[in-house]
Write a protein that holds these residues in place. Sequence first.
Motif, PDB file in Angstrom:
ATOM      1  N   TYR A  15       0.857  -1.190   0.000  1.00  0.00           N
ATOM      2  CA  TYR A  15       0.000   0.000   0.000  1.00  0.00           C
ATOM      3  C   TYR A  15       0.889   1.233   0.000  1.00  0.00           C
ATOM      4  CZ  TYR A  15      -4.080   2.902   1.168  1.00  0.00           C
ATOM      5  OH  TYR A  15      -5.095   3.836   1.150  1.00  0.00           O
ATOM      6  N   LEU A  16       0.665   2.102  -0.953  1.00  0.00           N
ATOM      7  CA  LEU A  16       1.548   3.238  -1.193  1.00  0.00           C
ATOM      8  C   LEU A  16       1.854   4.026   0.067  1.00  0.00           C
ATOM      9  CD1 LEU A  16       2.745   5.501  -3.258  1.00  0.00           C
ATOM     10  CD2 LEU A  16       0.637   6.648  -2.559  1.00  0.00           C
ATOM     11  N   ILE A 123     -12.751   0.737 -13.804  1.00  0.00           N
ATOM     12  CA  ILE A 123     -12.175   1.547 -12.728  1.00  0.00           C
ATOM     13  C   ILE A 123     -11.654   2.866 -13.284  1.00  0.00           C
ATOM     14  CG2 ILE A 123     -10.357   1.641 -10.969  1.00  0.00           C
ATOM     15  CD1 ILE A 123     -12.318  -0.484 -10.319  1.00  0.00           C
ATOM     16  N   PRO A 124     -11.974   4.003 -12.662  1.00  0.00           N
ATOM     17  CA  PRO A 124     -11.362   5.262 -13.107  1.00  0.00           C
ATOM     18  C   PRO A 124      -9.842   5.187 -12.939  1.00  0.00           C
ATOM     19  CG  PRO A 124     -13.128   5.667 -11.517  1.00  0.00           C
ATOM     20  CD  PRO A 124     -12.856   4.200 -11.498  1.00  0.00           C
ATOM     21  N   PRO A 129      -6.765   3.839  -4.584  1.00  0.00           N
ATOM     22  CA  PRO A 129      -6.117   2.546  -4.849  1.00  0.00           C
ATOM     23  C   PRO A 129      -6.895   1.317  -4.394  1.00  0.00           C
ATOM     24  CG  PRO A 129      -4.518   4.124  -3.991  1.00  0.00           C
ATOM     25  CD  PRO A 129      -5.874   4.760  -3.856  1.00  0.00           C
ATOM     26  N   VAL A 130      -7.789   1.469  -3.430  1.00  0.00           N
ATOM     27  CA  VAL A 130      -8.507   0.314  -2.898  1.00  0.00           C
ATOM     28  C   VAL A 130      -9.345  -0.379  -3.973  1.00  0.00           C
ATOM     29  CG1 VAL A 130     -10.259  -0.429  -1.217  1.00  0.00           C
ATOM     30  CG2 VAL A 130      -8.505   1.233  -0.568  1.00  0.00           C
ATOM     31  N   TYR A 131      -9.864   0.378  -4.953  1.00  0.00           N
ATOM     32  CA  TYR A 131     -10.651  -0.252  -6.005  1.00  0.00           C
ATOM     33  C   TYR A 131      -9.836  -1.362  -6.683  1.00  0.00           C
ATOM     34  CZ  TYR A 131     -13.061   4.360  -5.851  1.00  0.00           C
ATOM     35  OH  TYR A 131     -13.686   5.512  -5.470  1.00  0.00           O
ATOM     36  N   PRO A 176     -17.246  14.096  -5.550  1.00  0.00           N
ATOM     37  CA  PRO A 176     -15.960  14.720  -5.845  1.00  0.00           C
ATOM     38  C   PRO A 176     -14.831  13.704  -5.786  1.00  0.00           C
ATOM     39  CG  PRO A 176     -17.219  16.150  -4.398  1.00  0.00           C
ATOM     40  CD  PRO A 176     -17.968  14.841  -4.491  1.00  0.00           C
ATOM     41  N   SER A 177     -13.879  13.877  -6.692  1.00  0.00           N
ATOM     42  CA  SER A 177     -12.908  12.826  -6.966  1.00  0.00           C
ATOM     43  C   SER A 177     -11.688  12.863  -6.051  1.00  0.00           C
ATOM     44  CB  SER A 177     -12.435  12.958  -8.416  1.00  0.00           C
ATOM     45  OG  SER A 177     -11.305  12.157  -8.673  1.00  0.00           O
ATOM     46  N   ASN A 178     -11.273  11.674  -5.667  1.00  0.00           N
ATOM     47  CA  ASN A 178      -9.957  11.449  -5.084  1.00  0.00           C
ATOM     48  C   ASN A 178      -9.200  10.592  -6.099  1.00  0.00           C
ATOM     49  OD1 ASN A 178      -7.711  10.827  -3.528  1.00  0.00           O
ATOM     50  ND2 ASN A 178      -8.772   9.299  -2.278  1.00  0.00           N
ATOM     51  N   PRO A 179      -8.147  11.102  -6.731  1.00  0.00           N
ATOM     52  CA  PRO A 179      -7.309  12.210  -6.276  1.00  0.00           C
ATOM     53  C   PRO A 179      -7.505  13.545  -6.984  1.00  0.00           C
ATOM     54  CG  PRO A 179      -6.104  10.950  -7.891  1.00  0.00           C
ATOM     55  CD  PRO A 179      -7.449  10.283  -7.761  1.00  0.00           C
TER      56      PRO A 179
END
Length: 389
Positions: A15-16, A123-124, A129-131, A176-179
């Motif tokens: 995990y980053l 996936i976008p 990252p969890v997706y 709203p998007s992450n990242p």
Amino acid sequence: MKAVASQIVQQMPPYLFSNLNRKKETLKKQGVDIIDLGIGDPDLPTPTFIIDQLIKELEHPENFRYSAFNGCPEFRQAVSDFYFKHFQVEIDENKEVQTLIGSKEGIAHLIQAMIDPGDFVLIPDPCYPVYKMAVHLAGGKIFPMPLKAENGFKPVFESIPIDVLKKAKLAFLNYPSNPTGATVDIEFFEKAVAFFKKHGIYIAHDSAYNLVTYGDYQAPSILQVDGAKEMAVEFGSLSKAFNMTGWRIGYLVGHKEIINTLLTVKSNLDSSQFLPIQKAAAIALESDLSFLKERNAVYEKRGKVMCQALQDIGIETGPLKGSIFLWVKVPESMTSASFCERLLEEAGVVVTPGTAFGDHGEGYFRISLSVPDERLREAAGRIKQFLMK
């Protein structure tokens, strides 16, 4: 001895943020003053009225017993009421709400509940990252939907190949998007629902930042679209909305069969969240949300401070309408990874490389606004000095 980890775990990248934390802690031990703009963990406190309710709930011994697997009635009713008041969407608290131990857990378990080996998940890219990790664990296949600046960091659904659409079972959206911090209007969700319904693909919308918005922008719910509950679910979280990251409380709402499928997995793997936390979270959702105006103003000011500071040194930033993140272009001649690594080592500033969120994150880095104004200004100053070397 045989390998401890399964092959599927061995194939997972670390995990980053675990790697970033290790590097950060090493530099701290060396006496470096680190400004951490990496993980989006709000520095602002949970509102006092929520904490007070938690304390009250701790006085009742019956709250120390197991919760119902789908969450306590008070929390599920609060989610239902919130959707009606905030989005004018009717939610059946008994069949269309699932309590989560934070939306991160819910996302991972939902994919496990729905995806068979070989199923495609859209996936976008870039994305939370969890997706991707959850699809990997489920043995599914990822098809990235590129988020590009020229498209407002929104996927172009028509570019997905027909053969992929035939094999895909689930598509993730996040606004709203992450990242990227990108936002959308209800027309985008109408288009998404029409497109994926045509191809028999379910939608999971990650709406973790729906109450972190600025100016006159209000994030819509995908469930406001007619017919959306027939094929879509929406994740919500109190982590960013109410500064409650460590409380680990969220929900999933929408399509009844998907909700029930997730419940089947969760009832076998966990026993829901601690009841006092659920009941305090219910009070948060039932509140008039007046504290959001002041809280969001803090983030908005921080965003403007950082955007201006970066623009003053020639670094391009996008508009801030939602989330607690800025999605910023990396200076020319550097990759996302090299820029972020050198910035940490030479300037003591932690930012997240765009490639941590997917291949289409190359050329960008993410800044979290979870530190005070003066530290943001200090970080911008350090970035300027770093670039002038």
